[in-house]
Structures are given as structure tokens and as C-alpha cells.
Enzyme design. Structure first.
Site, PDB file in Angstrom:
ATOM      1  CB  CYS A  12      -0.931  -0.081   1.472  1.00  0.00           C
ATOM      2  SG  CYS A  12       0.243  -0.016   2.672  1.00  0.00           S
ATOM      3  CG  HIS A  41       4.037  -6.232  11.588  1.00  0.00           C
ATOM      4  ND1 HIS A  41       2.720  -5.936  12.250  1.00  0.00           N
ATOM      5  CD2 HIS A  41       4.784  -6.096  12.452  1.00  0.00           C
ATOM      6  CE1 HIS A  41       2.917  -5.272  13.501  1.00  0.00           C
ATOM      7  NE2 HIS A  41       4.330  -5.415  13.595  1.00  0.00           N
ATOM      8  CG  HIS A  73       2.420  -0.257  12.978  1.00  0.00           C
ATOM      9  ND1 HIS A  73       1.544  -0.545  12.271  1.00  0.00           N
ATOM     10  CD2 HIS A  73       3.342  -1.082  12.988  1.00  0.00           C
ATOM     11  CE1 HIS A  73       1.966  -1.854  11.896  1.00  0.00           C
ATOM     12  NE2 HIS A  73       2.887  -2.190  12.415  1.00  0.00           N
ATOM     13  CB  CYS A  95       0.876   5.215   7.428  1.00  0.00           C
ATOM     14  SG  CYS A  95      -0.420   5.265   6.092  1.00  0.00           S
ATOM     15  CD  GLU A 125      -3.190   1.891  13.049  1.00  0.00           C
ATOM     16  OE1 GLU A 125      -2.826   1.067  12.093  1.00  0.00           O
ATOM     17  OE2 GLU A 125      -4.315   2.342  13.101  1.00  0.00           O
ATOM     18  CB  CYS A 188      -6.100   3.307   5.498  1.00  0.00           C
ATOM     19  SG  CYS A 188      -5.291   1.918   4.580  1.00  0.00           S
ATOM     20  CB  SER A 216       0.952  -8.597   8.582  1.00  0.00           C
ATOM     21  OG  SER A 216       0.058  -7.769   7.924  1.00  0.00           O
ATOM     22  CG  ASN A 218      -2.437  -5.600   6.165  1.00  0.00           C
ATOM     23  OD1 ASN A 218      -2.436  -5.957   5.104  1.00  0.00           O
ATOM     24  ND2 ASN A 218      -1.129  -5.176   6.769  1.00  0.00           N
ATOM     25  CB  SER A 260       3.230  -5.313   5.189  1.00  0.00           C
ATOM     26  OG  SER A 260       2.454  -6.429   5.879  1.00  0.00           O
TER      27      SER A 260
HETATM   28  S1  SF4 Z   1      -2.950   2.845   7.134  1.00  0.00           S
HETATM   29 FE1  SF4 Z   1      -1.489   0.850   7.135  1.00  0.00          FE
HETATM   30  S2  SF4 Z   1      -2.468  -0.174   5.350  1.00  0.00           S
HETATM   31 FE2  SF4 Z   1      -3.342   1.964   5.293  1.00  0.00          FE
HETATM   32  S3  SF4 Z   1      -2.181   2.892   3.576  1.00  0.00           S
HETATM   33 FE3  SF4 Z   1      -1.340   3.238   5.887  1.00  0.00          FE
HETATM   34  S4  SF4 Z   1       0.297   1.682   6.041  1.00  0.00           S
HETATM   35 FE4  SF4 Z   1      -0.890   1.146   4.395  1.00  0.00          FE
END
Ligand code: SF4
Length: 276
Positions: A12, A41, A73, A95, A125, A188, A216, A218, A260
Site C-alpha cells: 500500500c 510486519h 504504525h 503512515c 498502532e 484506510c 501482520s 492487515n 506489507s
Molecule cells: S494505514 Fe496501513 S494499510 Fe493503510 S496505507 Fe497506511 S500503512 Fe498502508
């Protein structure tokens, strides 16, 4: 046997950005470079960064000099203050979507709401977002976790990788017991897109392979979502874990990967599946 990759899968924006920042720091390095925890991760990617001289540490107390990279995170803001006070250079790869959740949580607290964070209690996170409200929030993983909530003015933020279904269930419960609710859906886009695409493919496929770190959040969530639609769902980190028997009598095998997971690992899995 046909193999189909989900419409949205793999790296991502936030992960690509963090890796670019880490690699740029590695190229210009004159002092040690550390990441606070594994930068993403995914053990294979972390190993490749170690080869470039970017190594993970648990706390800034382990870093005497050089650069410290904050991962996607995010962290307790005090950690960044402390790192700078110690003379470390800080590269903040939090992020932007996580940063948004942190800001929203702080704003809700300032507006007088009792803050609810929908997410996994021990996920870094969530720990970071919690620090933005000085620890004054209720972390809920599922709807039943709010049974002890007494406050009537409730503000909600969400771990970026949560599923919209879980958020919906929790908000429904909150609606039944609160007077004033403000919800910031901070899941997200990349997460939602990967989940929708994985669910759609899992529905049609005879078996699903979900590729990504076992640590991970996600990727694990993607595997859960696929498993709800398709009992033959397998979560692996690398192609070496594939087992031929999993795919007996399969016409269509679906493939997806967490945010990831690098393309080269996904490609290896696809090629290994195609050769079976
Ligand atoms: S919040 Fe996490 S999954 Fe979403 S774009 Fe950012 S790093 Fe990627």
C-alpha cells in the site's frame, strides 16, 4: 487450475513510503540507522533491510547515535521528543492515515468525548493512538467489549486495518446506549479495497491463498475475511509453505496479499502455484 490475483493486493501507499524513506536513509548513511520495531510486519522485507544496514531495535534506549526511523504504525509522540532530546535524527515514516487517526482521537478528547478506539489492544498502532489521548480511551475489539461503558458522549476512531463490518457492529451497540456519538471512520482506503477484493474472490474461488507476515494485522484480517467465505483459505508467508494437497480438484485458486507483502513474494507464490 486457474490462478487469479485479487484486484487490490500487496503493498500500500504507507508501506511503500516507509520503505522509500528507509532505503533513502540507508543510501546516505554515515551513522547507524535503526527502526523502532520492525519497519513493517513482513520478516522477509525486514531481513533485506538489515542487509542494507537498517536494523530494528525495541526502544530508543538501545540507540546511542545516528538515525531512528518511526514505522508506519506510529508511536507515542513522547518517543519522538525523547529521541530528538538524545540527539538522534528522527525519520518519521508514520503512515499519513495513521497520523489522521491519531489527530482525530486527540480532537475528540479535546471536544469532551469519551474516546473509543476500535482495534487490537496490543497492536502498536493502537498503542500509539492511545498515547495521543494520554491513555484515556477504551479500546474495543468487538461489540461485547463495550458492555461496561457508562459515558453518554462517545467519540470513535478505528485502527486503520479493521474491517468495516466490525466497526458497524460496534457502532450499532453504541447507538443503543449513548446519546451523542461522533464516529471517525479511520479505516484506510487500501485496507478496505483489499478486503472487498479478497471477499469477492474468495466467494468465487475453490481455494484462497493469503500471502503475508503472520504478525501482520492487515494480512491476518484478510485471511479471516476469506475464511468466512471460503473454508479452504491458507495464510502463508512464502511459497515454500504451499502444500500440493490443498489444491486437489480446484479449478480456480484465488490469491491475495497484505499491504506489507512485496510483489516479488506474491509473484513467487503465483509461479509455484502455476507449476503444481
Ligand atoms: S494505514 Fe496501513 S494499510 Fe493503510 S496505507 Fe497506511 S500503512 Fe498502508
Amino acid at each position: 487450475m486457474r490462478i487469479e490475483i485479487a484486484k487490490h493486493a500487496g503493498y500500500c501507499y504507507g508501506v511503500e513510503r516507509a520503505l522509500t524513506l528507509a532505503k533513502t536513509a540507508a543510501l546516505s548513511r554515515t551513522t547507524p540507522i535503526r527502526t523502532l520495531g520492525p519497519i513493517i510486519h513482513n520478516p522477509q522485507v525486514v531481513d533485506s533491510l538489515v542487509e542494507m544496514g537498517v536494523t530494528p531495535v525495541e526502544t530508543i534506549n538501545e540507540v546511542g547515535e545516528g538515525t531512528v526511523i518511526i514505522r508506519t504504525h506510529g508511536v507515542d509522540p513522547q518517543v519522538i521528543v525523547d529521541a530528538r532530546r538524545r540527539g538522534l535524527k528522527v525519520v518519521d515514516a508514520t503512515c499519513p492515515f495513521v497520523a489522521k487517526a491519531q489527530r482525530r482521537a486527540a480532537a475528540l478528547k479535546q471536544e469532551g468525548y469519551a474516546v473509543v478506539i476500535v482495534g487490537e489492544r496490543n497492536h502498536p498502532e493502537v498503542e500509539g493512538v492511545l498515547a495521543y489521548v494520554n491513555g484515556n480511551a477504551l479500546v474495543v475489539e468487538k461489540a461485547s467489549d463495550i458492555s461496561n461503558l457508562k459515558e453518554k458522549r462517545v467519540g470513535v476512531v478505528v485502527q486503520t486495518t479493521q474491517s468495516i463490518e466490525n466497526l458497524r457492529k460496534i457502532v450499532l451497540q453504541l447507538l443503543a446506549r449513548s446519546i451523542d456519538i461522533k464516529v471517525y471512520n479511520t479505516i484506510c482506503n487500501a485496507t478496505s479495497q483489499r478486503q472487498v477484493a479478497a471477499r469477492e474472490l474468495a466467494n468465487r474461488a475453490d481455494a484462497m491463498v493469503v500471502v503475508g507476515g503472520k504478525n501482520s494485522a492487515n494480512t491476518t484480517r484478510l485471511a479471516q475475511i476469506c475464511r468466512e467465505k471460503n473454508g479452504r483459505t491458507f495464510h502463508i508467508e512464502t511459497a515454500d509453505e504451499l502444500v500440493v494437497e490443498w489444491f486437489e480438484h480446484c479449478n480456480l485458486v484465488g490469491l491475495t496479499a497484505g499491504a506489507s507483502t512485496p510483489d516479488w513474494i506474491l509473484k513467487e507464490v503465483e509461479e509455484r502455484l502455476a507449476s503444481q
